[in-house]
Design a protein around this motif. Structure first.
Motif, PDB file in Angstrom:
ATOM      1  N   LEU A 165       4.830 -77.469 132.118  1.00  0.00           N
ATOM      2  CA  LEU A 165       5.293 -78.838 131.926  1.00  0.00           C
ATOM      3  C   LEU A 165       4.120 -79.809 131.867  1.00  0.00           C
ATOM      4  O   LEU A 165       3.135 -79.653 132.597  1.00  0.00           O
ATOM      5  CB  LEU A 165       6.224 -79.248 133.061  1.00  0.00           C
ATOM      6  CG  LEU A 165       7.632 -78.640 133.024  1.00  0.00           C
ATOM      7  CD1 LEU A 165       8.376 -79.009 134.297  1.00  0.00           C
ATOM      8  CD2 LEU A 165       8.400 -79.129 131.812  1.00  0.00           C
TER       9      LEU A 165
ATOM     10  N   ALA B 231      13.009 -84.459 133.743  1.00  0.00           N
ATOM     11  CA  ALA B 231      13.139 -83.087 134.253  1.00  0.00           C
ATOM     12  C   ALA B 231      14.390 -82.418 133.705  1.00  0.00           C
ATOM     13  O   ALA B 231      14.371 -81.242 133.338  1.00  0.00           O
ATOM     14  CB  ALA B 231      13.166 -83.092 135.781  1.00  0.00           C
TER      15      ALA B 231
ATOM     16  N   HIS C 160       4.143 -86.174 134.109  1.00  0.00           N
ATOM     17  CA  HIS C 160       5.466 -86.802 134.133  1.00  0.00           C
ATOM     18  C   HIS C 160       5.583 -87.944 133.130  1.00  0.00           C
ATOM     19  O   HIS C 160       6.673 -88.463 132.915  1.00  0.00           O
ATOM     20  CB  HIS C 160       5.788 -87.314 135.542  1.00  0.00           C
ATOM     21  CG  HIS C 160       4.930 -88.451 135.998  1.00  0.00           C
ATOM     22  ND1 HIS C 160       3.648 -88.287 136.465  1.00  0.00           N
ATOM     23  CD2 HIS C 160       5.167 -89.790 136.052  1.00  0.00           C
ATOM     24  CE1 HIS C 160       3.135 -89.449 136.790  1.00  0.00           C
ATOM     25  NE2 HIS C 160       4.031 -90.377 136.559  1.00  0.00           N
TER      26      HIS C 160
ATOM     27  N   HIS D 227      13.781 -81.442 130.062  1.00  0.00           N
ATOM     28  CA  HIS D 227      12.924 -80.270 129.864  1.00  0.00           C
ATOM     29  C   HIS D 227      13.581 -78.943 130.244  1.00  0.00           C
ATOM     30  O   HIS D 227      12.928 -77.896 130.140  1.00  0.00           O
ATOM     31  CB  HIS D 227      11.610 -80.445 130.629  1.00  0.00           C
ATOM     32  CG  HIS D 227      10.592 -81.253 129.897  1.00  0.00           C
ATOM     33  ND1 HIS D 227       9.841 -82.245 130.485  1.00  0.00           N
ATOM     34  CD2 HIS D 227      10.197 -81.223 128.592  1.00  0.00           C
ATOM     35  CE1 HIS D 227       9.038 -82.785 129.587  1.00  0.00           C
ATOM     36  NE2 HIS D 227       9.233 -82.185 128.442  1.00  0.00           N
TER      37      HIS D 227
END
Length: 206
Positions: free
Chosen positions: A161, A119, A164, A122
């Motif tokens: 996004l 995270a 994960h 990004h």
């Protein structure tokens, strides 16, 4: 300087030594010599880029031409700031049979020990409205290194996004046929410098 034939070392029917011993045992000495010759050129190139970049970069990581049981399908190196050596964010340089690529990347192999997570990495996606990145290619790592990528300008901003487990890369390329038309080391250093604003944003705590 890299040239089109620099990519051709990776045009191998087999990469594992066990397969080579089974199918092409007589070719192994020549394959090793060919790889070592081109890898030394690669090593010298990355070291030249490192001298150009200087501080605050740490010494580059340069992957070897083989790992003991197979020759590589590409040559790979990466740069990090010395202060961020424990993070999985990298400025990668990759040469495969198709092209030379410089990109902002997430080194998934080091993710478990990284001081920041995906995270944080990004965070740079929020800066892609800046016109200077419009002609850079943006792709998800799961697409693979030989895929045809789209530029930032060709995609919808803001970027959604990925899962994960995946991550985005941003980079520029010199296709095989165009290698040798300009000096490789200054071009690589130029692309790395252009990515530094985004690289540094990965470590922002605001």
């Amino acid at each position: 300087m890299l040239k089109p034939h620099s990519c051709d070392v990776f045009n191998q029917p087999f990469f594992q030594f066990a397969q080579l011993k089974q199918h092409q045992p007589e070719a192994i000495p020549d394959i090793k010599a060919h790889y070592q010759y081109h890898w030394r050129i690669w090593q010298q190139l990355i070291q030249q880029v490192a001298r150009d970049l200087g501080a605050p970069f740490a010494a580059p990581h340069i992957e070897r031409w083989c790992n003991g049981w197979q020759v590589r399908a590409h040559f790979f190196a990466y740069f990090k700031y010395a202060q961020y050596q424990d993070a999985a964010v990298i400025l990668s340089v990759l040469l495969n049979r198709r092209r030379l690529t410089v990109s902002l990347d997430w080194h998934a192999y080091k993710a478990q020990s990284s001081t920041i997570n995906l995270a944080h990495y990004h965070q740079w996606l929020a800066l892609l409205n800046e016109p200077q990145y419009a002609d850079w290619d943006l792709w998800q790592d799961s697409m693979g290194e030989y895929a045809d990528y789209q530029t930032v300008a060709q995609q919808t901003i803001p970027i959604v996004l990925p899962s994960h487990h995946d991550h985005y890369c941003l980079g520029k390329h010199i296709e095989r046929a165009h290698l040798g038309q300009q000096e490789s080391a200054p071009w690589i250093a130029q692309q790395i410098r252009a990515l530094l604003h985004l690289y540094e944003s990965c470590f922002s705590t605001e």
